[in-house]
Design a protein around this motif. Structure first.
Motif, PDB file in Angstrom:
ATOM      1  N   ALA A  47      35.839 -57.312 -40.228  1.00 55.56           N
ATOM      2  CA  ALA A  47      36.770 -58.094 -40.425  1.00 55.56           C
ATOM      3  C   ALA A  47      37.626 -58.622 -39.415  1.00 55.56           C
ATOM      4  O   ALA A  47      37.628 -58.057 -38.212  1.00 55.56           O
ATOM      5  N   ALA A  48      37.949 -59.817 -39.586  1.00 52.81           N
ATOM      6  CA  ALA A  48      38.843 -60.639 -38.664  1.00 52.81           C
ATOM      7  C   ALA A  48      40.018 -61.157 -39.185  1.00 52.81           C
ATOM      8  O   ALA A  48      40.001 -61.903 -40.212  1.00 52.81           O
ATOM      9  N   ILE A  49      41.185 -60.936 -38.781  1.00 55.62           N
ATOM     10  CA  ILE A  49      42.689 -61.406 -39.103  1.00 55.62           C
ATOM     11  C   ILE A  49      42.977 -62.367 -38.003  1.00 55.62           C
ATOM     12  O   ILE A  49      43.217 -61.829 -37.041  1.00 55.62           O
ATOM     13  N   VAL A  50      43.611 -63.574 -38.293  1.00 55.30           N
ATOM     14  CA  VAL A  50      43.999 -64.421 -37.200  1.00 55.30           C
ATOM     15  C   VAL A  50      45.171 -65.188 -37.785  1.00 55.30           C
ATOM     16  O   VAL A  50      45.601 -64.930 -38.715  1.00 55.30           O
ATOM     17  N   GLY A  51      45.870 -65.566 -36.573  1.00 45.95           N
ATOM     18  CA  GLY A  51      46.996 -66.276 -37.101  1.00 45.95           C
ATOM     19  C   GLY A  51      47.092 -67.908 -37.161  1.00 45.95           C
ATOM     20  O   GLY A  51      45.733 -68.339 -37.189  1.00 45.95           O
ATOM     21  N   LYS A  52      48.002 -68.598 -37.076  1.00 45.68           N
ATOM     22  CA  LYS A  52      47.919 -70.126 -37.606  1.00 45.68           C
ATOM     23  C   LYS A  52      47.054 -70.866 -36.754  1.00 45.68           C
ATOM     24  O   LYS A  52      46.281 -71.707 -37.106  1.00 45.68           O
ATOM     25  N   LYS A  53      47.275 -70.698 -35.445  1.00 46.14           N
ATOM     26  CA  LYS A  53      46.697 -71.658 -34.336  1.00 46.14           C
ATOM     27  C   LYS A  53      45.144 -71.233 -34.326  1.00 46.14           C
ATOM     28  O   LYS A  53      44.322 -72.184 -34.309  1.00 46.14           O
TER      29      LYS A  53
ATOM     30  N   ALA B 196      43.061 -60.165 -34.865  1.00 49.48           N
ATOM     31  CA  ALA B 196      42.460 -58.799 -34.714  1.00 49.48           C
ATOM     32  C   ALA B 196      41.078 -58.664 -35.314  1.00 49.48           C
ATOM     33  O   ALA B 196      40.943 -59.510 -36.310  1.00 49.48           O
ATOM     34  N   GLY B 197      40.340 -57.408 -34.707  1.00 51.92           N
ATOM     35  CA  GLY B 197      38.922 -57.501 -35.343  1.00 51.92           C
ATOM     36  C   GLY B 197      38.781 -56.044 -35.422  1.00 51.92           C
ATOM     37  O   GLY B 197      39.257 -55.184 -34.680  1.00 51.92           O
ATOM     38  N   ALA B 198      38.046 -55.724 -36.562  1.00 47.42           N
ATOM     39  CA  ALA B 198      37.739 -54.366 -36.773  1.00 47.42           C
ATOM     40  C   ALA B 198      36.163 -54.344 -37.112  1.00 47.42           C
ATOM     41  O   ALA B 198      35.535 -55.049 -38.122  1.00 47.42           O
ATOM     42  N   ALA B 199      35.608 -53.290 -36.844  1.00 53.24           N
ATOM     43  CA  ALA B 199      34.053 -53.227 -37.055  1.00 53.24           C
ATOM     44  C   ALA B 199      33.820 -51.599 -37.282  1.00 53.24           C
ATOM     45  O   ALA B 199      34.211 -50.798 -36.616  1.00 53.24           O
TER      46      ALA B 199
ATOM     47  N   CYS C 241      33.863 -60.089 -34.714  1.00 54.84           N
ATOM     48  CA  CYS C 241      33.991 -59.464 -36.198  1.00 54.84           C
ATOM     49  C   CYS C 241      34.123 -60.452 -37.244  1.00 54.84           C
ATOM     50  O   CYS C 241      34.538 -60.335 -38.334  1.00 54.84           O
ATOM     51  N   SER C 242      33.688 -61.689 -36.894  1.00 50.73           N
ATOM     52  CA  SER C 242      33.587 -62.972 -37.866  1.00 50.73           C
ATOM     53  C   SER C 242      32.319 -63.734 -37.705  1.00 50.73           C
ATOM     54  O   SER C 242      31.290 -63.323 -38.156  1.00 50.73           O
ATOM     55  N   TYR C 243      32.423 -64.538 -36.747  1.00 47.74           N
ATOM     56  CA  TYR C 243      31.221 -65.461 -36.590  1.00 47.74           C
ATOM     57  C   TYR C 243      30.074 -64.815 -36.092  1.00 47.74           C
ATOM     58  O   TYR C 243      28.946 -65.014 -36.636  1.00 47.74           O
ATOM     59  N   LEU C 244      30.256 -64.075 -35.088  1.00 48.66           N
ATOM     60  CA  LEU C 244      28.925 -63.612 -34.321  1.00 48.66           C
ATOM     61  C   LEU C 244      28.237 -62.328 -35.032  1.00 48.66           C
ATOM     62  O   LEU C 244      27.108 -62.576 -35.075  1.00 48.66           O
ATOM     63  N   LEU C 245      28.806 -61.498 -35.834  1.00 46.07           N
ATOM     64  CA  LEU C 245      28.226 -60.472 -36.641  1.00 46.07           C
ATOM     65  C   LEU C 245      27.691 -61.060 -38.008  1.00 46.07           C
ATOM     66  O   LEU C 245      26.558 -60.640 -38.166  1.00 46.07           O
ATOM     67  N   THR C 246      28.306 -62.193 -38.335  1.00 51.28           N
ATOM     68  CA  THR C 246      27.832 -62.716 -39.718  1.00 51.28           C
ATOM     69  C   THR C 246      26.351 -63.599 -39.075  1.00 51.28           C
ATOM     70  O   THR C 246      25.357 -63.430 -39.911  1.00 51.28           O
TER      71      THR C 246
END
Length: 339
Positions: free
Chosen positions: A22-28, A169-172, A289-294
């Motif tokens: 999972a990946a959690i990000v800010g506005k930018k 943040a990213g978690a695997a 934890c978003s684009y690459l693993l997917t």
């Protein structure tokens, strides 16, 4: 059980799986080209918290909880968690994860922390020391700038070589072999220092370490750049990526056709003012934890070297005029066992 094939390279013979991420990000970051891949995008840099530091802790906790939800698992099923961040004493990790009651190993690899954590989690699973292990890291633009450079209120000019610390943040979660993405191997980095002192040029400081680790792994594994769909670093940005390619070409290794960098992928380098690209421990973690693993999970990428890089300075060492040592840890991810 893991098999050592070089001084710093381990083959993980059971092929542990990245069960959830999972990946959690800010506005930018949510305004960048990878927006649709993120699990949560916050539109406020404080995430509703009183301070930026508390916001970063919450972001890291949210990433872990989201990964657990996607795995349909509880925190009690995680045997060990490997976590770190950029702040003094890794407070984002300590305060963010303290209520989850998971056996905890705190790490500091600067922006290389995600690869370091994922390596250790995978090694623990491969050797039967854990059934489930997790790696997580984070960074926050405002908390990092306050610690390492200048108060935001100062409004200082950022030179063209500077990079934008990701609010992310990213978690695997790693588990026994069950399906792609698989972790095939890891390669521990070696501290490398070519004398860079410019705190606004992290790419130049970290590129030599990335070159050393990539060269080491290719040699140990008897492979060549063309054997991979992607060799991705994080986070060298535009300047560091060019330096990495040049350094390896001097060694007779050309990765230019298969190389990219998380700091170049996270933002739109033309539309968003991030100068030389993204950086921060959360940059490579959120891209992984978003684009690459997917992409690996779907089979669009079959064979990937994830090489997260870190600059191992502190505010004290910088103020004392020390050089900036670099480190790069590598994780070999595949879609198929034996690939």
């Amino acid at each position: 059980m893991s098999q050592k094939i070089g001084r710093s390279t381990l083959l993980l013979n059971s092929y542990p799986s990245v069960k959830a991420f999972a990946a959690i990000v800010g506005k930018k970051e949510g305004e960048g080209p990878l927006a649709r891949h993120f699990d949560v995008i916050f539109d406020d840099t404080t995430l509703g918290e009183e301070t930026w530091e508390k916001a970063e802790s919450r972001m890291q906790r949210e990433a872990v909880i989201k990964a657990l939800e996607k795995a349909k698992s509880a925190s009690t099923e995680i045997d060990f968690i490997f976590a770190g961040d950029l702040l003094n004493q890794c407070i984002s990790s300590h305060y963010g994860l303290r209520d989850l009651n998971i056996p905890f190993y705190g790490l500091y690899g600067a922006c290389s922390t995600m690869a370091e954590g994922l390596s250790l989690a995978s090694i623990f699973v491969d050797n039967g020391l854990a059934k489930h292990a997790m790696a997580v890291t984070s960074s926050h633009f405002c908390s990092a700038e306050r610690q390492f450079r200048l108060p935001l209120e100062y409004g200082g000019q950022r030179p063209p070589t500077s990079q934008w610390t990701a609010t992310a943040a990213g978690a695997a979660m790693v588990a026994e072999s069950a399906g792609p993405p698989y972790v095939k191997a890891t390669c521990a980095g070696t501290i490398t220092d070519l004398g860079i002192k410019d705190i606004n040029n992290m790419g130049a400081a970290m590129a030599p370490a990335a070159a050393h680790t990539i060269k080491t792994y290719l040699y140990d594994s008897h492979t060549a750049p063309q054997d991979y769909d992607l060799i991705i670093t994080g986070d060298l940005g535009m300047i560091g990526s060019d330096l990495l390619i040049d350094l390896l070409k001097r060694e007779g290794i050309d990765i230019s056709k298969v190389h990219n960098d998380c700091g170049k992928l996270l933002y739109d380098l033309e539309a968003q003012d991030v100068h030389a690209g993204g950086s921060g421990a959360g940059c490579s973690a959120s891209v992984l934890c978003s684009y690459l693993l997917t992409r690996i999970q779907e089979g669009a990428l079959q064979n990937v070297l994830f090489v997260a890089t870190g600059a191992l300075m502190s505010t004290t060492s910088f103020q004392q005029g020390e050089t900036i040592p670099g480190i790069a840890h590598l994780v070999h991810l595949t879609y198929q066992k034996g690939n």
